[in-house]
Write a protein that holds these residues in place. Sequence first.
Motif: not given
Length: 640
Positions: A124, A126-127, A313, A433, A535-536, A538
């Motif tokens: 995740q 963006q978490d 981010l 971020k 943003p997603g 990883n």
Amino acid sequence: MANDLFSIAQSGIMASQAQLGVTSNNIANVNTVGYNRQVAIQGSMGSQNLGGQFYGTGTYVSEVKRIYNEYAARELRIGQTGLSGAETSLTKLNEMDQLFSQIGKAVPKSLNDLFDTLNSLGDQPQDIGIRNAILTTASQLANSLNQMQSSLNGQMSQTHDEMKNVVGRINDISTEIAEINRELMKSAGNDSQLRDRQDALIQELSQYAEVNVIPLDNGGRSIMLGSAFMLVSSDQASTMGVKEGDPFANEIELTFRVGDTAMKLDASKLGGQLGALFDFREQTLLPASQELGQMALGIADAFNQMQAKGFDLNGLVGKPIFTDINDPTMAAGRVGAMANNTGNASLSVNIDNVGALSGGSYELSFTAPSSYQLKDSKTGAITPLTLNGDKLEGGAGFSIKIDAGAMASGDKFEIRPTANAASQLSVTLTDPKGIAAAAPKISGDAANTGSSVKLVSIDDRNAANFPQTGSELVFELDTSVTPPTYEVFDTDGNSLAVGAATGTPPQVSAFGFTFEIEANGGTNERFTFDLSFAPGDNTNAIEMAKLSDAKLMNNGKSTLADVFEQTKQDIGSQTKSALVRATTAEAIYKQAYDRVQSESGVNLDEEAANLMKFQQSYQASARVMSTASTLFDTLFSSLR
């Protein structure tokens, strides 16, 4: 004849009384530490010629002899020195073993926790909660390394306090032995009590260091400590002391005073408790501290480099999570200048390749006009260094910068590339971020000859021709010239711009981003840039998580966690070896002690038998005197 009987009986009574006194003194001192049993040596008085016959005239005590075997006492001192040294080493290593097993367990646990949260971020990216958890676990990791280094510093302070206490006691003993020597000179060394006190002090002294005893004709003894210096010369006592270390002030050194001059003492020649404390500091404590610093540098460098390879981010190049490994304060603390240097050079150490660091220390020496040598303190291997501008290059993963001044021929410095890193490591990133979970796509052509590029910053994502998926940019570099030049092409092969890099190291700023060039002298080195951001993404978070298994340290032989575990295992191995040495030393000491006791110790059964023998002798001599008195009375009665 009666008078003769009286004299003979009287001499027997006096001798038996002396024997009883010596025996009683032995019994009374059976539990006195350092007491050597005594025996009264009897002799026969001269004969008397009566009528051509020679008759004995009695006995006398010629001397009260102290039973002492110098060879056995010397073996006991050697055994005591070995045992005290072995026991001290075992005690200190046990403390270190417990330190790494108890307080130290927080270090690998915190590192594992950080990798666990990074794995979660991969799922995740963006978490914000997971990103906060990463910063928290990173802080816990830095704190655990800080605390571990603080505990090692505590061990250092404690060891130094023990050294100072031992030095103080040695000085007290030397003064007392000198005073005893002065008193023994008055009695030509015949005072058994003083000799016992002297031997007890020498035996205690042998706990602290190796002792060599030199008997003197006047009854005293001179004492040499190890093969280092004369502690007591006749009735004069020398003084030991401690001073600030050279080149690191907090690592104290031993001194001894000759006249008004304090000379440095080589602790490696002392043995015993004092030698063991110095060996522990040099062979275990300092290496463990530097290896902990090696791990701290590895963690900071690995994660900071990964941050620099990714996007946060906000779509910007990631900023460091941990303290910069070449922070000026850290760099300056890696060098110690020897006190007798005549030059005024100020140096700092820059870490160039953490993976090549060994966790060891080095001696840098300069010989005019241009010879710089680096000597490995552990292996003794010597490496010549090359002066490039103001930088000495050729070290194992580090270079040495001459910040100011100049060296003079004969100047020496101690270099500790990993020093203080564990205590100075901290988390510098505060914005969750800012964790760079995403990654750009930068690829080099297969035909490239070794040059590389490194993304430095995203300056303006809205700039014309900013490279994204489908509109990538290809930079063709000529690194054979200084500064390197470049030409930029779009996906259709159209030339968009030409130019030259600027700065040191060379950088190119164009089309809304900046990158750095590591030149290798090749021409037509081509790199394709796709700096798209989502943003997603990883990609970089996954690569960060993979650091847990990456062999980044010790020239590709160890992971980050391995560095700590290897230090822990090494200390455990040293502790086991120390236990074996202590067991062996105890057996050797006991054998020497039993021998001394068999000769010089008080045996109550033997003394009890002597007590009965001398009591009977006393009674028999008294009976002779009584008989002589009766005979004398009978003689007088017959003359009335």
